[in-house]
Design a protein around this motif. Structure first.
Motif, PDB file in Angstrom:
ATOM      1  N   ALA A 107      40.912 -27.639  31.386  1.00  0.00           N
ATOM      2  CA  ALA A 107      39.994 -28.656  31.885  1.00  0.00           C
ATOM      3  C   ALA A 107      40.784 -29.792  32.528  1.00  0.00           C
ATOM      4  O   ALA A 107      41.773 -30.263  31.967  1.00  0.00           O
ATOM      5  N   GLN A 108      40.351 -30.206  33.687  1.00  0.00           N
ATOM      6  CA  GLN A 108      41.061 -31.232  34.436  1.00  0.00           C
ATOM      7  C   GLN A 108      41.226 -32.514  33.627  1.00  0.00           C
ATOM      8  O   GLN A 108      42.286 -33.131  33.646  1.00  0.00           O
ATOM      9  N   GLU A 109      40.200 -32.921  32.898  1.00  0.00           N
ATOM     10  CA  GLU A 109      40.297 -34.179  32.144  1.00  0.00           C
ATOM     11  C   GLU A 109      41.331 -34.100  31.026  1.00  0.00           C
ATOM     12  O   GLU A 109      41.964 -35.108  30.687  1.00  0.00           O
ATOM     13  N   ASP A 110      41.558 -32.900  30.454  1.00  0.00           N
ATOM     14  CA  ASP A 110      42.577 -32.738  29.421  1.00  0.00           C
ATOM     15  C   ASP A 110      43.977 -32.856  30.018  1.00  0.00           C
ATOM     16  O   ASP A 110      44.856 -33.508  29.456  1.00  0.00           O
ATOM     17  N   VAL A 111      44.183 -32.217  31.156  1.00  0.00           N
ATOM     18  CA  VAL A 111      45.473 -32.298  31.842  1.00  0.00           C
ATOM     19  C   VAL A 111      45.719 -33.735  32.289  1.00  0.00           C
ATOM     20  O   VAL A 111      46.817 -34.275  32.136  1.00  0.00           O
ATOM     21  N   GLU A 112      44.684 -34.362  32.806  1.00  0.00           N
ATOM     22  CA  GLU A 112      44.799 -35.752  33.251  1.00  0.00           C
ATOM     23  C   GLU A 112      45.179 -36.668  32.085  1.00  0.00           C
ATOM     24  O   GLU A 112      45.975 -37.591  32.242  1.00  0.00           O
ATOM     25  N   GLU A 113      44.647 -36.394  30.901  1.00  0.00           N
ATOM     26  CA  GLU A 113      44.988 -37.189  29.712  1.00  0.00           C
ATOM     27  C   GLU A 113      46.484 -37.108  29.411  1.00  0.00           C
ATOM     28  O   GLU A 113      47.123 -38.120  29.117  1.00  0.00           O
ATOM     29  N   LEU A 114      47.043 -35.898  29.490  1.00  0.00           N
ATOM     30  CA  LEU A 114      48.472 -35.725  29.220  1.00  0.00           C
ATOM     31  C   LEU A 114      49.325 -36.451  30.256  1.00  0.00           C
ATOM     32  O   LEU A 114      50.304 -37.124  29.910  1.00  0.00           O
ATOM     33  N   VAL A 115      48.962 -36.316  31.521  1.00  0.00           N
ATOM     34  CA  VAL A 115      49.713 -36.976  32.590  1.00  0.00           C
ATOM     35  C   VAL A 115      49.641 -38.489  32.420  1.00  0.00           C
ATOM     36  O   VAL A 115      50.649 -39.189  32.542  1.00  0.00           O
ATOM     37  N   THR A 116      48.463 -38.997  32.109  1.00  0.00           N
ATOM     38  CA  THR A 116      48.282 -40.440  31.920  1.00  0.00           C
ATOM     39  C   THR A 116      49.130 -40.945  30.756  1.00  0.00           C
ATOM     40  O   THR A 116      49.757 -42.000  30.853  1.00  0.00           O
ATOM     41  N   THR A 117      49.180 -40.179  29.680  1.00  0.00           N
ATOM     42  CA  THR A 117      49.964 -40.584  28.516  1.00  0.00           C
ATOM     43  C   THR A 117      51.445 -40.677  28.848  1.00  0.00           C
ATOM     44  O   THR A 117      52.123 -41.608  28.434  1.00  0.00           O
ATOM     45  N   LEU A 118      51.958 -39.728  29.621  1.00  0.00           N
ATOM     46  CA  LEU A 118      53.390 -39.723  29.964  1.00  0.00           C
ATOM     47  C   LEU A 118      53.744 -40.628  31.133  1.00  0.00           C
ATOM     48  O   LEU A 118      54.784 -41.293  31.110  1.00  0.00           O
TER      49      LEU A 118
END
Length: 154
Positions: free
Chosen positions: A53-64
């Motif tokens: 899911a795009q929002e899950d991947v986006e969460e990881l990118v945002t965190t890093l």
């Protein structure tokens, strides 16, 4: 008692100094190189490893890498393999491993787990440094592992 000064005017300046703060430009976006793994990141990564899911991947990118980076990379045409490579590189940097982009790409390319997120660079580094011979452990003598027999006083 007199407080000792380190020459750094604030915590942020001090931490930038000791952690080697630097930036990198990825797909035209200048990002801070991750210097530490945020609390709960590895657990969240495991939870989301099966998700596409795009929002899950986006969460990881945002965190890093910070807010709006995912959208900027998507607008710049970043693909899935490229994103996995950048995430692998970012996780290694955050874990204290100075991995190159080429090494991150190699880790992603050789991942044989059917497209799941690659193993943590930390874990891979520890495994590669292991000095295990692969042989069985030596048997411990029975004398050293048994308890002394107690007699009854009845």
């Amino acid at each position: 008692m007199t407080a000792r000064t380190t020459g750094s005017p604030s915590w942020d300046a001090f931490w930038a100094e000791v952690s080697g703060a630097r930036t990198e430009t990825i797909r035209g976006v200048t990002v801070d190189v991750p210097r530490d793994v945020p609390f709960g990141f590895e657990e969240r990564l495991q939870e989301l490893s099966a998700s596409s899911a795009q929002e899950d991947v986006e969460e990881l990118v945002t965190t890093l890498f910070g807010p709006d980076v995912f959208a900027a990379w998507a607008d710049a045409g970043m693909g899935y393999r490229e994103l996995l490579t950048v995430l692998t590189w970012g996780m290694a940097q955050a874990s204290g491993t100075d991995m190159s982009f080429a090494e991150a790409y190699e880790a992603v390319s050789t991942a044989d787990d059917g497209g799941k997120a690659p193993a943590s660079p930390n874990r891979a580094a520890r495994r590669s440094q292991s000095k295990s011979t692969g042989g069985p452990s030596k048997r411990t003598s029975a004398a050293s592992t048994t308890s002394a027999r107690k007699t009854s006083r009845a």
